[in-house]
Design an enzyme around this catalytic site. Structure first.
Site, PDB file in Angstrom:
ATOM      1  N   HIS A   5      49.698  75.979  31.311  1.00  9.30           N
ATOM      2  CA  HIS A   5      48.700  75.770  32.204  1.00  9.30           C
ATOM      3  C   HIS A   5      48.879  74.204  32.488  1.00  9.30           C
ATOM      4  CE1 HIS A   5      46.727  75.169  28.271  1.00  9.30           C
ATOM      5  NE2 HIS A   5      46.144  74.746  28.417  1.00  9.30           N
ATOM      6  N   CYS A  61      55.497  73.039  29.043  1.00  9.96           N
ATOM      7  CA  CYS A  61      54.456  72.730  28.129  1.00  9.96           C
ATOM      8  C   CYS A  61      53.883  71.457  27.660  1.00  9.96           C
ATOM      9  CB  CYS A  61      53.827  74.129  26.442  1.00  9.96           C
ATOM     10  SG  CYS A  61      54.627  73.594  25.649  1.00  9.96           S
ATOM     11  N   GLY A  62      52.774  71.358  27.409  1.00 10.41           N
ATOM     12  CA  GLY A  62      51.783  70.153  27.348  1.00 10.41           C
ATOM     13  C   GLY A  62      52.829  69.252  26.122  1.00 10.41           C
ATOM     14  N   HIS A  94      76.615  70.243  22.772  1.00 12.56           N
ATOM     15  CA  HIS A  94      77.024  69.756  21.689  1.00 12.56           C
ATOM     16  C   HIS A  94      75.930  70.869  20.976  1.00 12.56           C
ATOM     17  CE1 HIS A  94      78.308  65.523  20.529  1.00 12.56           C
ATOM     18  NE2 HIS A  94      78.522  66.023  21.843  1.00 12.56           N
ATOM     19  N   ARG A 105      53.184  66.725  29.520  1.00 15.33           N
ATOM     20  CA  ARG A 105      52.216  65.622  29.282  1.00 15.33           C
ATOM     21  C   ARG A 105      52.991  64.385  29.038  1.00 15.33           C
ATOM     22  NH1 ARG A 105      48.009  69.319  25.845  1.00 15.33           N
ATOM     23  NH2 ARG A 105      46.880  70.343  28.305  1.00 15.33           N
ATOM     24  N   ARG A 128      84.977  71.809  18.036  1.00 18.96           N
ATOM     25  CA  ARG A 128      84.318  71.380  17.139  1.00 18.96           C
ATOM     26  C   ARG A 128      82.600  72.070  16.798  1.00 18.96           C
ATOM     27  NH1 ARG A 128      83.368  66.545  19.210  1.00 18.96           N
ATOM     28  NH2 ARG A 128      82.340  65.132  18.050  1.00 18.96           N
ATOM     29  N   ARG A 132      79.869  74.950  15.161  1.00 21.91           N
ATOM     30  CA  ARG A 132      78.951  74.935  14.889  1.00 21.91           C
ATOM     31  C   ARG A 132      77.663  76.194  15.458  1.00 21.91           C
ATOM     32  NH1 ARG A 132      80.126  68.625  15.475  1.00 21.91           N
ATOM     33  NH2 ARG A 132      81.090  68.582  13.426  1.00 21.91           N
TER      34      ARG A 132
END
Length: 147
Positions: A5, A61-62, A94, A105, A128, A132
């Site tokens: 919301h 979201c907020g 990356h 918000r 590289r 990862r």
């Protein structure tokens, strides 16, 4: 796309903009500014990206934290909370982020557009970074030991 919301209005603002950029939108909710629980929308959106039904996701979201935490519970999701365009570009370049998360918000509509643009225009650099990214999913051995 998914929101709670607190970021419903931002999601509704961004949807036509993203469509104009040539992307098809699947809206996982929420569908009103009424109070709701972000995991109810994050999990279906994450499953759609994990399954390949959706190429990537944008959630908000907020604060962005709730969505990011929930999305990243899924082994195939790499959700990045971004409040600057540079962070969004690096998340793709990356980390091969397949979800952009916005703090509804804390950013303006104009900032959100710049962040979305940076995310959409960037691509994974591999090299590289691939090594990862390959280490991100949790690997649990047969004996239950975390690797």
């Amino acid at each position: 796309m998914a929101s709670d919301h607190a970021a419903y209005e931002l999601k509704e603002f961004l949807k036509p903009y993203i469509q104009l950029k040539g992307f098809e939108i699947e809206d996982f909710g929420t569908y009103s500014p009424d109070s709701c629980d972000y995991p109810d929308y994050a999990h279906p959106a994450a499953r759609a990206v994990e399954s390949g039904d959706c190429q990537f996701g944008i959630a908000m979201c907020g604060s962005g934290n709730g969505m990011q935490i929930t999305l990243n519970k899924h082994q195939g999701i790499r959700a990045a909370l971004c409040w600057l365009p540079q962070l969004a570009a690096l998340a793709r370049q990356h980390n091969d982020a397949n979800f952009l998360v916005l703090p509804g918000r804390f950013i303006s509509e104009d900032e959100a557009v710049k962040i979305v643009d940076a995310y959409l225009e960037a691509s994974f650099e591999g090299g590289r970074h691939q090594r990862r990214v390959n280490k991100i999913p949790l690997d649990i051995s047969v004996e239950g030991e975390i690797m």
